[in-house]
Design an enzyme around this catalytic site. Sequence first.
Site, short mmCIF file in Angstrom:
data_model
loop_
_atom_site.label_atom_id
_atom_site.label_comp_id
_atom_site.label_asym_id
_atom_site.label_seq_id
_atom_site.Cartn_x
_atom_site.Cartn_y
_atom_site.Cartn_z
N TYR A 22 36.84 13.47 38.92
CA TYR A 22 36.75 12.72 37.67
C TYR A 22 35.66 13.28 36.77
O TYR A 22 35.87 13.54 35.58
CB TYR A 22 36.48 11.24 37.96
CG TYR A 22 36.14 10.43 36.75
CD1 TYR A 22 37.10 10.13 35.79
CD2 TYR A 22 34.83 9.96 36.54
CE1 TYR A 22 36.78 9.38 34.66
CE2 TYR A 22 34.52 9.21 35.42
CZ TYR A 22 35.48 8.93 34.48
OH TYR A 22 35.16 8.20 33.36
N SER A 33 31.43 10.61 30.19
CA SER A 33 30.84 9.82 31.27
C SER A 33 29.55 10.45 31.76
O SER A 33 29.41 11.69 31.75
CB SER A 33 31.83 9.71 32.43
OG SER A 33 31.21 9.19 33.59
N LYS A 85 35.92 15.30 33.02
CA LYS A 85 35.17 14.98 31.80
C LYS A 85 34.40 16.19 31.28
O LYS A 85 34.38 16.46 30.07
CB LYS A 85 34.21 13.81 32.05
CG LYS A 85 34.89 12.48 32.31
CD LYS A 85 35.65 11.98 31.09
CE LYS A 85 36.15 10.55 31.26
NZ LYS A 85 36.89 10.07 30.09
#
Length: 333
Positions: A148, A124, A152
């Site tokens: 989040y 991402s 990643k």
Amino acid sequence: MNILLTGGMGYIGSHTAVLLANTGHQVHIYDNLCNSSPSTLERIQKITSKDIGFTEGDVRDTEKLADVLRKEKIGAVIHLAGLKAVGESSQKPIEYYANNVQGSISLIQAMQSAGINTLVFSSSATVYGDPIYLPYDEEHPTKPTNPYGRNKLQIEDMLRDLSVSDKEWKISCLRYFNPVGAHESGHIGEDPNGIPNNLMPVIGQVVNGILPSLNIFGNDYDTPDGTGKRDYIHVMDLAEGHLAALVWLQSNPGCHNFNLGSGDSYSVLDLLYHFEQASGLKIPHQVVGRRPGDLPEYYAKADKAEKLLGWKAKKTLSDICSSSWLWIKSSKN
């Protein structure tokens, strides 16, 4: 090639499954259905007229995953499984680390057990954090601002360490920008369980009468119309990026990062205007306060993917909105 898609019943996974099947690959999906519907498999098979294998399971079940890899004679894995809501990741950080980081470790262990070393990882643009400069290129410093994004980046770091320790590994980490749109058939699209976090599913719920109006989070950013600008990439262009990365990896060992974005940015009001043009509808909306952590603007520099993978986003904002409208109409029935 026999390809396993973890999280393949989800939004990006289902579109990637369609593309792979339609280009002659044998696809097997592994998904726990936590954010997808069992009916998606029927939709994928309807579009492709192909037999798509499916196993319901969690990527943290290493033994089960390894058994599937061996049984299906898998040659490469596209890893899309994981929780993905930025806001929720701050509320449930341990759940995110368990699903995303622990799940990725489990997948690698299963692949090692089965003798598989080719992996395309769904990363991402959130790994970059607040922009030091724009557009983001792959050399931009990585300093994610939420759990989040840190998930990643930790997985990317782990994969890079893996590739250094074992030169046989072939890994691409694809840093997505803002996937949106739907398949041209209208049979599959973005259909999250529960309350959606992304703009287009919210518009869909307004159209279908589930929500009374669209909330626009802030109109006082330093952008031409005051609303945040994002790099929207059509989900089928994104699927093409996965295939291009997989092909390129066959002769390029190591761990490689690629931005997948359009290279342009559009505001919330830009997208809303194009959707209203495509649908002929007026979408009720209201401006509310900014969300914490939202940036005024971000977009990709995707030259590396074009140069090495031969990939470039082709579809326009109008294509995005037209395909989304077709999906929203279809999903209402």
